[in-house]
Every structure is written in structure tokens, then in C-alpha cells.
Motif scaffolding. Structure first.
Motif, PDB file in Angstrom:
ATOM      1  N   ALA A  12       0.832  -1.206   0.000  1.00 50.80           N
ATOM      2  CA  ALA A  12       0.000   0.000   0.000  1.00 50.80           C
ATOM      3  C   ALA A  12       0.868   1.258   0.000  1.00 50.80           C
ATOM      4  CB  ALA A  12      -0.945  -0.021   1.198  1.00 50.80           C
ATOM      5  N   PHE A  24      -3.919   2.683  -3.144  1.00 53.61           N
ATOM      6  CA  PHE A  24      -3.767   2.584  -1.700  1.00 53.61           C
ATOM      7  C   PHE A  24      -5.121   2.418  -1.027  1.00 53.61           C
ATOM      8  CE2 PHE A  24      -3.987   4.358   2.490  1.00 53.61           C
ATOM      9  CZ  PHE A  24      -2.913   3.773   3.138  1.00 53.61           C
ATOM     10  N   PHE A  27      -6.902  -0.800  -0.285  1.00 55.10           N
ATOM     11  CA  PHE A  27      -6.481  -1.592   0.871  1.00 55.10           C
ATOM     12  C   PHE A  27      -7.162  -1.144   2.165  1.00 55.10           C
ATOM     13  CE2 PHE A  27      -3.019  -2.411  -2.069  1.00 55.10           C
ATOM     14  CZ  PHE A  27      -2.796  -3.759  -1.880  1.00 55.10           C
ATOM     15  N   CYS A  28      -8.018  -0.114   2.093  1.00 47.36           N
ATOM     16  CA  CYS A  28      -8.689   0.425   3.278  1.00 47.36           C
ATOM     17  C   CYS A  28     -10.145  -0.035   3.337  1.00 47.36           C
ATOM     18  CB  CYS A  28      -8.674   1.961   3.239  1.00 47.36           C
ATOM     19  SG  CYS A  28      -7.031   2.684   3.359  1.00 47.36           S
ATOM     20  N   LYS A 104      -7.626  -5.600   5.702  1.00 39.33           N
ATOM     21  CA  LYS A 104      -7.731  -4.213   5.227  1.00 39.33           C
ATOM     22  C   LYS A 104      -7.364  -3.245   6.350  1.00 39.33           C
ATOM     23  CE  LYS A 104     -10.601  -4.674   1.290  1.00 39.33           C
ATOM     24  NZ  LYS A 104     -10.634  -3.781   0.172  1.00 39.33           N
TER      25      LYS A 104
END
Length: 117
Positions: A12, A24, A27-28, A104
Motif C-alpha cells: 500500500a 492505496f 487496501f482500506c 484491510k
């Protein structure tokens, strides 16, 4: 799990350094929360997106010195350099404490201090 979380954060961060903020953000979690201690709290992926658009006018440069993992938490210690709104490169020391949820990035508590030359 710990090794996976380390690999996720490294990947990320590489995306941010390459200027791929959306990569990025993939990945959240949608409800990710970022707290910059003593500064601000961002609630949700859209708030983080807006912050990144403002703060990362050019991709930041990361130097991760240590990654320490336990359970769903991962602590990253290092330095980050990024330009301010005048274009001046500013160097910071940081300690990021991430909480993961199902692989995540769900929560960040960031301690960031400018390095005075």
C-alpha cells in the motif's frame, strides 16, 4: 496474519509513493478512521481520499525503519518526506499504529513530528 499485514502495508505504501492514491485506498475499509494525534481525525474512505489529494500534491517518500506486528495491529516507525503547499520538502519522523480488519486497513493512529534540521 502478522506477515500478511506487513506485506499489505508495504504494498500500500509503495502505491502512495508511486502516486496511486486510489490503489492505496483499495487496501482500506470503507469506514476507515485515521487519527493524526494532536491534529485531526478523518472518518471514512472519502475523507481520507480528500486528505490525500490535499496533502500529497506530490507523492511522499517513505523510509520505514521498523514494522512491529501483533494480532490485528501493525506499528510502522520511520520517516516520511513530503512537500508543503509552497513546494518546500519537509521531513517528518512518524509512528503509525494500524489496526487491520480482514486484511484491510481499518484504523490509523499516527504520531507525526517535523524533523528540524
Amino acid at each position: 496474519m502478522n506477515t500478511d499485514n506487513k506485506a499489505i502495508l508495504i504494498k500500500a505504501n509503495r502505491l502512495i509513493s508511486a502516486g496511486d492514491n486510489e490503489g492505496f485506498l483499495a487496501f482500506c475499509t470503507e469506514d476507515t478512521t485515521w487519527e493524526f494525534v494532536g491534529d485531526r481525525i478523518l472518518n471514512g474512505k472519502q475523507a481520507v481520499r480528500e486528505y490525500m489529494a490535499e496533502a500529497y500534491t506530490e507523492p511522499p517518500i517513505f523510509n520505514v525503519e521498523h514494522l512491529i506486528a501483533e494480532g490485528e495491529y501493525l506499528t510502522a516507525i520511520g520517516k516520511i518526506s513530503m512537500k508543503d503547499n509552497t513546494g518546500k520538502l519537509i521531513n517528518y519522523a512518524y509512528c503509525d499504529v494500524w489496526r487491520f480488519d480482514n486484511g484491510k486497513l481499518a484504523e490509523l493512529k499516527a504520531f507525526v513530528v517535523e524533523i528540524i534540521p
